[in-house]
Design an enzyme around this catalytic site. Structure first.
Site, PDB file in Angstrom:
ATOM      1  N   ALA A 122       9.494   5.422   2.696  1.00 51.40           N
ATOM      2  CA  ALA A 122       8.271   4.911   2.075  1.00 51.40           C
ATOM      3  C   ALA A 122       7.469   4.184   3.148  1.00 51.40           C
ATOM      4  O   ALA A 122       7.954   3.970   4.262  1.00 51.40           O
ATOM      5  CB  ALA A 122       8.613   3.932   0.956  1.00 51.40           C
ATOM      6  N   LYS A 123       6.261   3.818   2.831  1.00 49.91           N
ATOM      7  CA  LYS A 123       5.486   2.930   3.710  1.00 49.91           C
ATOM      8  C   LYS A 123       4.413   2.274   2.873  1.00 49.91           C
ATOM      9  O   LYS A 123       3.923   2.859   1.909  1.00 49.91           O
ATOM     10  CB  LYS A 123       4.832   3.741   4.837  1.00 49.91           C
ATOM     11  CG  LYS A 123       4.444   2.912   6.026  1.00 49.91           C
ATOM     12  CD  LYS A 123       5.679   2.483   6.783  1.00 49.91           C
ATOM     13  CE  LYS A 123       5.423   2.124   8.212  1.00 49.91           C
ATOM     14  NZ  LYS A 123       6.639   2.290   9.016  1.00 49.91           N
ATOM     15  N   GLY A 124       4.066   1.050   3.262  1.00 50.40           N
ATOM     16  CA  GLY A 124       2.982   0.360   2.586  1.00 50.40           C
ATOM     17  C   GLY A 124       1.944  -0.075   3.596  1.00 50.40           C
ATOM     18  O   GLY A 124       2.211  -0.062   4.809  1.00 50.40           O
ATOM     19  N   VAL A 157       3.234   4.198  -0.393  1.00 48.49           N
ATOM     20  CA  VAL A 157       3.551   5.615  -0.563  1.00 48.49           C
ATOM     21  C   VAL A 157       5.066   5.759  -0.601  1.00 48.49           C
ATOM     22  O   VAL A 157       5.755   5.371   0.342  1.00 48.49           O
ATOM     23  CB  VAL A 157       2.955   6.465   0.589  1.00 48.49           C
ATOM     24  CG1 VAL A 157       3.460   7.906   0.504  1.00 48.49           C
ATOM     25  CG2 VAL A 157       1.432   6.434   0.552  1.00 48.49           C
TER      26      VAL A 157
END
Ligand code: GLU
Length: 412
Positions: free
Chosen positions: A107-109, A62
């Site tokens: 962001a983050k994954g 994201v």
């Protein structure tokens, strides 16, 4: 929308309201842009197990907001990862990077997987596939992943190596790499080290001298925090991991506990302490939740005995719990400040990679504590001035900075 995501965006709205953002800039849709991610990438990955069977995993990235710089944030490997969680974590990264003044967005994954259930070879295949799927979306100037719960230097090395196959400039595509491959000195320890810096700042502010401390989590963040506090001579009366907790009112020997955990995998069964039923309810002055979101909710907030909470994890105090704790006079140092040490040293790593000049551990730690002390002072001053909580103050500073960035950049 899950509770965590709903509440994360609700607090942004509340603070944006407090700042009068929509009134000051009526046509810029600032709140909508702050609460909705720029881009959501979801995909499936088929990976061969060692027995040649195939398993399919769900992956996410994201990209929340890049007003102040490239998207930045870790990759979480955990069976409970879902899109809403990754969205909430990405939003918190946007606020965190803005608050501590580093030129990144958020962001983050994540991958819904239990990394402990895979062999190293299976995990490597999974991480390489994850990188291939995202190879056009990440990059040193666009989106820079890093470790998060369940991932570390080994996984970052695989991402770097896979990305490098198709891109000439690759080192700064990912941070938290092994030192041998361009990782920064002190990156692995940075989040825990930062928690200790911020705890010390809070203790100075509250006039606490020799507090008793309980820690939830004994992984990268909780473990490092515990070791540093123990080395500084602090009394840690209880520690919990995902399986159980141990306590000792006279103080746990953290070196012996770490050796026990190394041997058995867990803290329970440690001979230097007694089992503890509920880490949140342990009598102590300081509680450090360094594990998962929503560790403290309306269901257990009234059992907290600590006077000070420093959030090593992301989102450990649910917002409704926040209100109960505030009413009871518990002082909370919020996650976006308390655990920002990790992403600050990630920024240092990115800078070092681009310059090709590497800093000593002492330089890294001095620059890290300068930034955290500065951010702490600004948050504490804003909280006092506006008569609001430290979390609201941190959000105010971050949101104001991002809103200014949006105004300056303009919209065409
Ligand atoms: N995953 C860490 C965090 O939540 C670090 C992110 C990074 O270094 O980019 O802050």
């Amino acid at each position: 929308m899950t509770d965590t995501l709903h509440k994360a965006t609700a607090l942004v709205r509340e603070v944006a309201d407090m700042l009068g953002l929509e009134r000051r800039h009526p046509h810029l849709r600032l709140v909508e842009r702050l609460t909705t991610p720029d881009r959501v990438i979801t995909f499936r990955m088929a990976v061969q197990r060692d027995d040649r069977s195939v398993e399919v995993f769900q992956g996410y990235r994201v990209q929340h907001l890049d007003i102040l710089g490239p998207y930045k944030g870790g990759i979480r490997l955990h069976p409970a990862v879902d899109l809403d969680e990754v969205k909430a974590l990405a939003l918190w990264m946007t606020l965190k990077t803005a608050l501590v003044d580093i030129p990144f967005g958020g962001a983050k994954g994540g991958i819904a997987v239990d990394p402990a259930a895979l062999s190293p070879q299976e995990l490597e295949r999974l991480m390489r596939k994850y990188t291939i799927r995202l190879a056009d979306d990440i990059g040193p100037n666009s989106d820079i992943p890093a470790p998060d719960m369940g991932s570390g230097a080994r996984e970052m090395a695989w991402i770097y190596d896979e990305y490098r196959k198709s891109h000439a400039v690759a080192r700064s595509v990912v941070t938290g790499k092994p030192v041998e491959l361009g990782g920064s000195a002190g990156r692995r320890e940075a989040t825990g080290h930062g928690v200790v810096c911020v705890l010390q700042a809070a203790m100075r502010q509250l006039g606490m001298t020799s507090p008793t401390i309980a820690i939830q989590g004994f992984g990268n963040v909780g473990g490092q925090t515990a070791r540093e506090l123990f080395a500084l001579g602090h009394k840690i009366v209880a520690i919990a991991d995902a399986r159980g907790a141990v306590g000792n009112p006279a103080g746990l020997d953290i070196t012996a506990l770490a050796a026990h955990q190394q041997r058995t995998g867990w803290v329970s069964g440690f001979a230097g302490g007694e089992p503890v039923a509920d880490i949140i309810a342990v009598p102590c002055d300081v509680l450090l939740p360094c594990a998962m979101e929503n560790a403290i909710t309306t269901a257990n907030a009234d059992r907290v005995r600590a006077r000070l909470i420093v959030e090593g994890a992301n989102g450990p105090c649910a917002p409704d719990a926040d209100r109960i704790l505030a009413a009871r006079g518990v002082f909370i140092v919020p996650d976006v400040l308390a655990n920002a040490g990790g992403v600050i040293v990630s920024y240092f790593e990115w800078v070092q990679n681009r310059e090709g000049f590497y800093w000593s551990l002492a330089d890294v730690n001095t620059r890290l504590s300068e930034r955290l002390d500065d951010a702490y002072r600004r948050v504490a001053a804003t909280a006092t001035q506006r008569q609001i909580t430290m979390r609201q103050a941190a959000y105010c500073l971050a949101i104001e900075k991002i809103a200014n960035g949006m105004v300056l950049r303009g919209v065409q």
